[in-house]
Enzyme design. Structure first.
Site, short mmCIF file in Angstrom:
data_model
loop_
_atom_site.label_atom_id
_atom_site.label_comp_id
_atom_site.label_asym_id
_atom_site.label_seq_id
_atom_site.Cartn_x
_atom_site.Cartn_y
_atom_site.Cartn_z
N ASP A 26 15.71 -7.29 5.21
CA ASP A 26 15.50 -6.26 4.18
C ASP A 26 14.31 -5.45 4.55
OD1 ASP A 26 17.40 -6.90 2.59
OD2 ASP A 26 16.40 -8.31 1.58
N ARG A 45 5.78 -14.33 -5.44
CA ARG A 45 5.84 -12.82 -5.59
C ARG A 45 4.54 -12.16 -5.99
NH1 ARG A 45 8.96 -12.50 -1.24
NH2 ARG A 45 11.49 -12.57 -1.92
N ASP A 62 13.29 -10.16 -7.67
CA ASP A 62 12.09 -9.87 -6.87
C ASP A 62 11.53 -8.45 -7.11
OD1 ASP A 62 11.82 -12.44 -5.99
OD2 ASP A 62 13.15 -11.91 -4.43
N SER A 77 21.03 -14.97 2.64
CA SER A 77 19.77 -14.53 2.31
C SER A 77 18.47 -15.54 1.71
CB SER A 77 19.68 -13.35 1.19
OG SER A 77 18.51 -13.08 0.65
N1 ARG Z 1 17.02 -16.66 -7.65
C1 ARG Z 1 15.70 -16.99 -7.30
C2 ARG Z 1 14.69 -16.19 -8.23
O1 ARG Z 1 14.96 -15.27 -8.77
C3 ARG Z 1 15.51 -16.62 -5.79
C4 ARG Z 1 15.38 -15.36 -5.15
C5 ARG Z 1 15.39 -15.55 -3.92
N2 ARG Z 1 15.22 -14.35 -3.04
C6 ARG Z 1 15.73 -14.10 -2.01
N3 ARG Z 1 15.37 -12.89 -1.52
N4 ARG Z 1 16.62 -14.77 -1.46
O2 ARG Z 1 13.40 -16.50 -8.14
#
Ligand code: ARG
Length: 432
Positions: free
Chosen positions: A12, A92, A121, A171
């Site tokens: 990404d 984050r 995110d 991912s």
């Molecule tokens: N579902 C988890 C969260 O919202 C993991 C997110 C993982 N992000 C990714 N870009 N694969 O915290």
């Protein structure tokens, strides 16, 4: 014009560099924040430059992440929906704050991230960035262009951007506190993940140790200060980061640490989420167990509500919401006596606490024992039980009499009352 882009080196954000450059005409400054993801940071810097970044920052934030984000999560027993230790959610806001720092240094208020419009995110990045830099403009090319992963991979191929074979399949987001694996076959919620999804946890039954393993965790004021011989403050020989890495490695070796659940995202989507979080699961379980030893039942019950609220705020991008700080004050107050030792036993993927001790233990063997030497006066119990159940007993008596003389033709009495009615309880027979 410069833009500061949070850059991980993944699909990404790599697509985002090129896109910001060619479609928006920006000079892209990339920022990679080390939160213990274990990637080759030099290679990431090179990749950013090859794709077109004019400048790159690598920021080592591992200690800060462990101390200011992971430790509060341990004290809060932070598990979203009871399962997810919040690894990505915690990192984050820290990453966002570092990107803001870089933007200030570079004299720009244009910020960018590689999030899609479907996940959590974007919520975490946008809110933190705006809270710290209200004047900022946020560009999220993948979200803005509504790109899917297939389209991104195709774009990368056309533009000569390297895509790892793992990125084609999953991912991934990982840091010191856990590893999230999403996408590909994992999106079929009715299917067990393939073994190649896992990197931290031993999933091959043939490789799992035949003997049980033990982890001895020492807590001080609610945070781990030593795991086995690895001390959080080991006079420069080890750190809080190394202590958590040690726990990840050890529990993972015993097959401990996989989470597979359905999760409710902020944007309304239910998603199937798979994680590896060996340190988080074992440390939080040990911490909970120590709390049960030293806190009163009232503290424990109330704290559980606070924990749920804390986890929800952190999950949903509200790290900087003042309520989170308020809750942390309460949580810190509860941790004053959460000091002691806990032993976790691990065997072929399973784990449990098998021993706990503390100077502040409220567990009194003299009170609890069923053997001789008990200091508990059983004669006090009879009166207590009567008062404890008083309202329940009265309610049952009143209701069984009341429904009795005039049974409503529409109501179906509770099976309990049906039984009493049939037998003619309380001296009143079925037909009056
Ligand atoms: N579902 C988890 C969260 O919202 C993991 C997110 C993982 N992000 C990714 N870009 N694969 O915290």
């Amino acid at each position: 014009m410069r833009v500061a882009l949070a850059y991980s080196g993944g699909l990404d954000t790599s697509v985002a560099i090129r896109w910001l450059q060619v479609k928006y005409g920006y000079d892209v400054v990339t920022v990679t924040v080390d939160v213990g993801q274990g990637d080759d940071l030099k290679a990431i810097e090179e990749k950013a430059k090859v794709i077109g970044a004019v400048k790159h920052y690598t920021i080592d934030a591992r200690e800060e992440f462990a101390r200011d984000y992971v430790m509060p999560c341990i004290k809060a027993n932070g598990l979203y929906e009871g399962k997810y230790p919040l690894a990505t959610a915690l990192a984050r806001p820290l990453i966002a704050s570092k990107v803001v720092d870089v933007a200030r240094k570079e004299g720009t208020d244009v910020l960018a991230h590689g999030c899609t419009g479907k996940g959590n995110d974007q919520v975490r990045f946008d809110i933190t960035m705006r809270a710290l830099m209200p004047s900022c403009t946020i560009i999220a090319p993948i979200r803005d262009m509504n790109m899917t992963r297939d389209v991104e991979i195709e774009f990368a191929r056309r533009e000569g951007i390297e895509v790892s074979s793992e990125a084609k399949r999953y991912s991934i987001d990982q840091n010191l506190w856990g590893r999230a694996i999403e996408g590909g076959d994992l999106e079929s919620a009715d299917r067990e993940p393939d073994a190649d999804a896992f990197r931290w946890v031993n999933v091959d039954p043939k490789l799992l140790p035949d003997d049980a393993g033990y982890m001895h965790i020492e807590f001080d004021h609610g945070v781990p200060v030593a795991i086995d011989d690895v001390r959080a403050d080991g006079d420069g020989r080890s750190s809080i980061v190394e202590m958590i890495e040690y726990a990840n490695e050890k529990a993972g070796r015993y097959g401990v640490g996989i989470i597979d659940h359905i999760e409710d995202r902020v944007v309304g989507i239910k998603s199937r989420e798979v994680y590896e979080a060996p340190a988080a699961l074992t440390i939080i379980e040990a911490h909970k167990e120590l709390e049960k030893l030293v806190l009163t039942s009232h503290q424990l019950r109330f704290k559980q509500m606070v924990e749920q609220q804390w986890s929800m705020l952190v999950y949903s991008g509200l790290w900087l919401e003042p309520l989170r700080a308020d809750l942390d004050r309460f949580i810190d107050s509860t941790q004053e006596y959460v000091s002691g030792k806990v032993t976790v036993k691990m065997y072929k993927g399973a784990f449990r606490v098998v021993a706990r001790s503390s100077t502040y233990s409220l567990y009194d063997e003299g009170l609890a024992t069923y053997s001789k030497g008990s200091t508990f006066d059983q004669s006090l119990a009879r009166g207590f039980v009567e008062l404890w159940g008083l309202q329940s007993i009265v309610a049952n008596r009143v209701r069984s009499i009341q429904i009795h003389p005039h049974p409503s033709p529409h109501s179906n009495p509770h099976p309990y009352h049906q039984d009493r009615l049939a037998k003619g309880v309380d001296g009143v027979s079925m037909h009056g």
